[in-house]
Design a protein around this motif. Sequence first.
Motif, PDB file in Angstrom:
ATOM      1  N   SER A 124      -2.158  44.507 -12.671  1.00 24.66           N
ATOM      2  CA  SER A 124      -1.423  45.305 -13.653  1.00 24.66           C
ATOM      3  C   SER A 124      -1.579  46.773 -13.313  1.00 24.66           C
ATOM      4  CB  SER A 124      -1.968  45.076 -15.056  1.00 24.66           C
ATOM      5  OG  SER A 124      -1.669  43.786 -15.493  1.00 24.66           O
ATOM      6  N   ILE A 125      -0.550  47.533 -13.638  1.00 30.88           N
ATOM      7  CA  ILE A 125      -0.619  48.982 -13.514  1.00 30.88           C
ATOM      8  C   ILE A 125      -0.382  49.544 -14.909  1.00 30.88           C
ATOM      9  CG2 ILE A 125       0.302  51.042 -12.410  1.00 30.88           C
ATOM     10  CD1 ILE A 125       1.326  49.236 -10.152  1.00 30.88           C
ATOM     11  N   VAL A 126      -1.270  50.431 -15.322  1.00 25.98           N
ATOM     12  CA  VAL A 126      -1.178  51.090 -16.619  1.00 25.98           C
ATOM     13  C   VAL A 126      -0.617  52.490 -16.386  1.00 25.98           C
ATOM     14  CG1 VAL A 126      -2.463  51.850 -18.644  1.00 25.98           C
ATOM     15  CG2 VAL A 126      -3.199  49.804 -17.395  1.00 25.98           C
ATOM     16  N   PHE A 127       0.415  52.853 -17.138  1.00 21.99           N
ATOM     17  CA  PHE A 127       1.056  54.152 -16.984  1.00 21.99           C
ATOM     18  C   PHE A 127       0.896  54.983 -18.252  1.00 21.99           C
ATOM     19  CE2 PHE A 127       3.471  51.563 -13.993  1.00 21.99           C
ATOM     20  CZ  PHE A 127       3.499  52.397 -12.871  1.00 21.99           C
ATOM     21  N   LEU A 128       0.680  56.275 -18.053  1.00 13.41           N
ATOM     22  CA  LEU A 128       0.723  57.249 -19.133  1.00 13.41           C
ATOM     23  C   LEU A 128       1.993  58.065 -18.920  1.00 13.41           C
ATOM     24  CD1 LEU A 128      -0.527  58.789 -21.529  1.00 13.41           C
ATOM     25  CD2 LEU A 128      -1.732  60.202 -19.851  1.00 13.41           C
ATOM     26  N   PHE A 129       2.862  58.097 -19.926  1.00 14.05           N
ATOM     27  CA  PHE A 129       4.139  58.807 -19.836  1.00 14.05           C
ATOM     28  C   PHE A 129       4.177  59.967 -20.822  1.00 14.05           C
ATOM     29  CE2 PHE A 129       5.260  54.418 -18.627  1.00 14.05           C
ATOM     30  CZ  PHE A 129       5.886  54.644 -17.409  1.00 14.05           C
ATOM     31  N   ARG A 130       4.891  61.021 -20.453  1.00 17.65           N
ATOM     32  CA  ARG A 130       5.165  62.130 -21.357  1.00 17.65           C
ATOM     33  C   ARG A 130       6.626  62.026 -21.777  1.00 17.65           C
ATOM     34  NH1 ARG A 130       3.212  66.683 -18.985  1.00 17.65           N
ATOM     35  NH2 ARG A 130       1.453  66.633 -20.397  1.00 17.65           N
ATOM     36  N   LEU A 131       6.867  62.114 -23.059  1.00 19.64           N
ATOM     37  CA  LEU A 131       8.240  62.104 -23.578  1.00 19.64           C
ATOM     38  C   LEU A 131       8.824  63.500 -23.426  1.00 19.64           C
ATOM     39  CD1 LEU A 131       7.596  60.074 -26.824  1.00 19.64           C
ATOM     40  CD2 LEU A 131       8.891  59.306 -24.844  1.00 19.64           C
ATOM     41  N   LEU A 132      10.032  63.571 -22.863  1.00 23.43           N
ATOM     42  CA  LEU A 132      10.730  64.837 -22.677  1.00 23.43           C
ATOM     43  C   LEU A 132      11.931  64.841 -23.617  1.00 23.43           C
ATOM     44  CD1 LEU A 132      10.612  64.808 -18.786  1.00 23.43           C
ATOM     45  CD2 LEU A 132       9.056  66.006 -20.333  1.00 23.43           C
ATOM     46  N   PHE A 133      11.747  65.385 -24.802  1.00 18.49           N
ATOM     47  CA  PHE A 133      12.765  65.314 -25.837  1.00 18.49           C
ATOM     48  C   PHE A 133      14.013  66.115 -25.493  1.00 18.49           C
ATOM     49  CE2 PHE A 133       8.917  64.152 -28.146  1.00 18.49           C
ATOM     50  CZ  PHE A 133       9.350  62.978 -28.728  1.00 18.49           C
ATOM     51  N   GLU A 134      13.844  67.257 -24.830  1.00 19.15           N
ATOM     52  CA  GLU A 134      14.996  68.091 -24.525  1.00 19.15           C
ATOM     53  C   GLU A 134      15.979  67.411 -23.576  1.00 19.15           C
ATOM     54  OE1 GLU A 134      11.536  68.882 -21.965  1.00 19.15           O
ATOM     55  OE2 GLU A 134      11.805  69.137 -24.111  1.00 19.15           O
ATOM     56  N   LYS A 194      15.874  63.963 -23.190  1.00 16.49           N
ATOM     57  CA  LYS A 194      15.898  62.572 -23.639  1.00 16.49           C
ATOM     58  C   LYS A 194      15.484  61.613 -22.517  1.00 16.49           C
ATOM     59  CE  LYS A 194      19.254  63.256 -27.267  1.00 16.49           C
ATOM     60  NZ  LYS A 194      20.499  62.850 -27.858  1.00 16.49           N
ATOM     61  N   SER A 195      14.339  61.919 -21.910  1.00 16.59           N
ATOM     62  CA  SER A 195      13.816  61.095 -20.823  1.00 16.59           C
ATOM     63  C   SER A 195      12.297  61.065 -20.932  1.00 16.59           C
ATOM     64  CB  SER A 195      14.252  61.648 -19.465  1.00 16.59           C
ATOM     65  OG  SER A 195      13.716  62.935 -19.264  1.00 16.59           O
ATOM     66  N   TYR A 196      11.647  60.421 -19.991  1.00 17.39           N
ATOM     67  CA  TYR A 196      10.194  60.409 -19.934  1.00 17.39           C
ATOM     68  C   TYR A 196       9.750  60.554 -18.489  1.00 17.39           C
ATOM     69  CZ  TYR A 196      10.996  55.404 -19.037  1.00 17.39           C
ATOM     70  OH  TYR A 196      11.435  54.202 -18.553  1.00 17.39           O
ATOM     71  N   LYS A 197       8.517  61.014 -18.308  1.00 17.02           N
ATOM     72  CA  LYS A 197       7.986  61.292 -16.984  1.00 17.02           C
ATOM     73  C   LYS A 197       6.619  60.638 -16.836  1.00 17.02           C
ATOM     74  CE  LYS A 197       6.504  65.098 -14.080  1.00 17.02           C
ATOM     75  NZ  LYS A 197       6.224  66.515 -14.004  1.00 17.02           N
TER      76      LYS A 197
END
Length: 186
Positions: A39-49, A51-54
């Motif tokens: 398994s790979i665990v990911f931490l994402f940042r929400l980019l509201f401006e 409407k995507s994530y990184k």
Amino acid sequence: FQRQEPELERHWTPPVELGNFFLLDEDHFVATVNIAEKSIVFLFRLLFETKSYKTISSLKLNSGAVCSCMGFETLQQFFMQTLNGKVYQISINNEPTLKLDKVYQQLDHGVLTMEWCRAQSAQDCLISLLYNQRLYIDNELLAGDVTSFCLAGNYLAYTKLTELNFVLLSTRQHAYKRNMERGGRL
């Protein structure tokens, strides 16, 4: 939100399906990808401006697919259970990067619910109630036939079919027990 593919190993080409989502705070979420026995665990940042994530950080677990997870925003950490029963404590550093802190018990069944306890008179501990109604504190089996539990100050309260029990967390000894209405829950 637009989907940006997480960075995976070069030989992996099929579409990636993220699972086990949970919101860590208002700007971040955690998700997993299960690939064969890893398994790979990911931490994402929400980019509201936009409407995507990184993808901010990732961590590989080599001991089975992740089947459940839970997180605590205030502690900057979360827990993952894999199909083989291991429970992993993962923290988020200031960079932010994911760091494997501790591997807890290898449980024989899936976890129904987990709680992280930071009691003043006791050391930090992980409390787990399994689907087979066994209650654990860290690696120690506390009781069987448990239907529910909750934290009450320095005590762990749990129910069985007709009993209400209290355990002092600092000593992990039963402090009080009484009868209750059949089927009652906390």
